[in-house]
Structure formats: C-alpha cells, structure tokens
Scaffold this motif. Sequence first.
Motif, short mmCIF file in Angstrom:
data_model
loop_
_atom_site.label_atom_id
_atom_site.label_comp_id
_atom_site.label_asym_id
_atom_site.label_seq_id
_atom_site.Cartn_x
_atom_site.Cartn_y
_atom_site.Cartn_z
N GLU A 206 85.06 33.20 44.88
CA GLU A 206 84.95 32.29 43.80
C GLU A 206 84.39 30.80 44.37
O GLU A 206 83.77 30.11 43.81
N LEU A 207 84.64 30.25 45.44
CA LEU A 207 84.38 29.39 46.14
C LEU A 207 82.89 29.54 46.48
O LEU A 207 82.12 28.59 45.92
N LYS A 208 82.31 30.63 46.59
CA LYS A 208 80.87 30.76 46.81
C LYS A 208 80.16 30.66 45.39
O LYS A 208 79.06 30.14 45.33
N LEU A 209 80.94 31.24 44.35
CA LEU A 209 80.56 31.08 43.06
C LEU A 209 80.53 29.67 42.39
O LEU A 209 79.45 29.36 41.71
N VAL A 210 81.29 28.94 43.18
CA VAL A 210 81.05 27.64 42.77
C VAL A 210 80.08 26.66 43.18
O VAL A 210 79.38 25.74 42.76
N THR A 211 79.74 27.19 44.62
CA THR A 211 78.88 26.09 45.40
C THR A 211 77.68 26.61 45.46
O THR A 211 76.67 25.95 46.08
N SER A 212 77.38 27.68 45.03
CA SER A 212 76.01 28.60 44.93
C SER A 212 74.87 27.60 44.28
O SER A 212 73.76 27.58 44.83
N VAL A 213 75.25 26.88 43.52
CA VAL A 213 74.29 25.83 42.71
C VAL A 213 74.15 24.51 42.93
O VAL A 213 73.28 23.79 42.31
N LEU A 214 74.89 24.00 44.11
CA LEU A 214 74.94 22.75 44.22
C LEU A 214 73.71 22.04 44.61
O LEU A 214 73.41 21.02 44.35
N PRO A 215 72.59 22.78 45.37
CA PRO A 215 71.55 22.05 45.64
C PRO A 215 70.47 21.90 44.32
O PRO A 215 69.58 21.34 44.53
N ILE A 216 70.83 22.35 43.38
CA ILE A 216 70.06 22.32 42.12
C ILE A 216 70.75 21.71 41.00
O ILE A 216 70.37 21.79 39.82
N LEU A 217 71.97 20.99 41.13
CA LEU A 217 72.97 20.81 39.98
C LEU A 217 71.82 19.57 39.23
O LEU A 217 72.08 19.65 37.80
N ARG A 218 71.30 18.75 39.69
CA ARG A 218 70.55 18.01 38.87
C ARG A 218 69.05 18.47 38.50
O ARG A 218 68.55 18.11 37.55
N SER A 219 68.41 19.58 39.25
CA SER A 219 67.11 19.85 39.13
C SER A 219 67.29 20.80 37.89
O SER A 219 66.27 20.96 37.15
N GLN A 220 68.30 21.32 37.72
CA GLN A 220 68.71 22.45 36.81
C GLN A 220 69.87 21.98 35.85
O GLN A 220 70.87 22.59 36.04
N PRO A 221 69.36 21.20 34.89
CA PRO A 221 70.60 20.73 33.98
C PRO A 221 71.43 21.63 33.16
O PRO A 221 72.25 21.56 32.73
N ALA A 222 70.59 22.78 32.86
CA ALA A 222 71.27 23.70 32.13
C ALA A 222 72.57 24.43 32.63
O ALA A 222 73.29 24.93 31.74
N ILE A 223 72.42 24.23 33.79
CA ILE A 223 73.94 25.18 34.40
C ILE A 223 74.98 24.08 34.65
O ILE A 223 76.11 24.37 34.86
N ARG A 224 74.76 22.75 34.26
CA ARG A 224 75.72 21.70 34.65
C ARG A 224 77.15 22.17 33.79
O ARG A 224 78.20 22.08 34.55
N ALA A 225 77.09 22.28 32.58
CA ALA A 225 78.17 22.34 31.74
C ALA A 225 79.08 23.72 32.36
O ALA A 225 80.41 23.55 32.48
N GLN A 226 78.72 24.90 32.88
CA GLN A 226 79.22 26.07 33.32
C GLN A 226 79.67 25.64 34.76
O GLN A 226 80.60 25.91 35.15
#
Length: 304
Positions: free
Chosen positions: A263-283
């Motif tokens: 679950e830690l990996k599932l939370v952190t997996s997208v950290l490098p693209i949080l701003r670049s890929q705004p569609a994932i931000r809410a999830q």
Amino acid sequence: MTISAVQNPSGGLTRDTLDGLLAALCAETGLDPEGAELIKFTNNAVFRLRADPVVVRIAGSTAARERAGTVVRVARWLAGYGFPAVRLLPGWERPIRLRGQVITLWERVPEGGPRPDGAGLAELLKSLHHLPDPPGDLPRWRPMDEVRQRLAEPEDLSPADQAFLRRECDEVEEQLARVRFELPAGVIHGDAFLGNLIPGPGGPVLCDFDSTSIGPREWDLVPVAVGRLRLDYPTDDQAMLAEHYGHDITAWDGFPVLRRLRELKLVTSVLPILRSQPAIRAQWEHRMRTYKARDLHARWQPYR
C-alpha cells in the motif's frame, strides 16, 4: 542504443512532452505515430501505435529510467525459454535514449483471448519461479530503495506528507527485517497483479519487468491479495491465485507487513508525476488520506 543526442535533462512528463518524444522517436526509427493511443501514464507512459504492431514505453521517473537495462535483460531471458511474456521489437532490443528520456520498443500482443484471472497468473508465477539460469546481474529485492527514490523527486508533495512517508519507509523497513519468509527465495516478477497480464490468443502474456529481482516468492502473491482488499475488482482473483499457486498469502503471519509495504508503494508510485498528470490527483489524495488514517477498509480505485 542511443539514436539521438541527449538534450534537456528529464523532468515531469506532460502530454505535450510525450507527444513530442513520440514524434521524434518515430522520425528516427521509421515508425508511424499517426493515431497512436496513450494506454497508460503512471510509472511509465505507454503508447500503442496504430499503423505498426508496436508498443512504445517511456520511463516516467528516475527509478524507471535506471531499471531499463534490467527490463530488457529479463525480456531476453524469458524469450530464450519461450516464456509467455512481451517481446522486444526485433532490431531495437536495447533501451533508446532520446532527449533525456529512456524508451523501449515492444511487439504488440495480438488481440484475443479472455480476461486474465488469478488462476492464469498463478500458473505464470509458478513457471517463472522455477525458470533456470536467470540473468546473473539481476538485482536483489530492495523495495524501500524504489520508494525512497520516488520521495526524492516528488511533484506537489507537501513537506508534512513527505516527512510522513519518510517515517513510513523507516518503520516498514524495520518491520521487514523481522519477517521470516516461508517460501524459497529466487526470481520474482516484483509487481505481479492482473494489470501486468495481457490477454493474448494463446493465453495471458506477462509484461512490466521493472521490479523483477531476486527476492521472497511471497512478494509475488501480495499484489492480488491487496487488490482484493482495496480495489473493487469484479471477481475474487485472490482465491483463484491461492488455489492454483498452492499458497494463501493472507493466512501467513507476515502478510500484514507486506500489505503495508504494497500500500505504501501504491501511494508513492505516482509521486514523480502528480503535477504533470492532474487526472490522478483526486485518487492519490484519497489514497494518501486513508493510508495516513490507517483505514484498512477504505476502497481505492485504479489511477486513470
């Protein structure tokens, strides 16, 4: 294989950046980008070309770029044994470095075949876990290295959240050191969930070797079990996986630690693209909020 001089150092990948990279790649390789479909954009950006039976995979973080060499070595090893896995595109069996990014080219799996399930994954894992002569330089399983690397290059992560996740890394690492594994160690896929199976006319095909390493076999049984607990999948693939593999990971006393790691990996997996890929931000915010609250019953959704 370098096909163009490395230009600007890589940063966050945006859709415009990806489209430009794809156009430049195709110009130099002779592929046709017309109508290409972006089918995934999380740890890696994956395009399916329409005019050519090719899949283009662009590494989406420093960790993914550094693992590209391992990915292609694993792909060649599996191909040598005829293992049902994705194949590198003939003539382009090495990572391509272009504009500071790392790209690999793959043969597109022909369409056809039913949805992969836990039983099919179990059979592939049993075969993988018994395959001889893995690449000699395959890395050892060090899951916290990947998480910490993502924490070193986050986009739009608050200092408080970053500090929390760093503490999580320390705590999980301490707990992992006390786990006593039951299955023999060996080659593991490292991210063995149904999203890394492609339905093919001859059965499911394994893909995504970024996390392949030498480690505990239990880890390959964790993603589907955690998916059953966290995600609203339509079928109980965990029960099928446990039955066909012959080991129910959820009945083992080490499972809670590996669940926390997954679950830690599932939370952190997208950290490098949080701003670049705004569609994932809410999830991502939902996952982070419920993970911090130790809410083990909250349901998550796949990143879109």
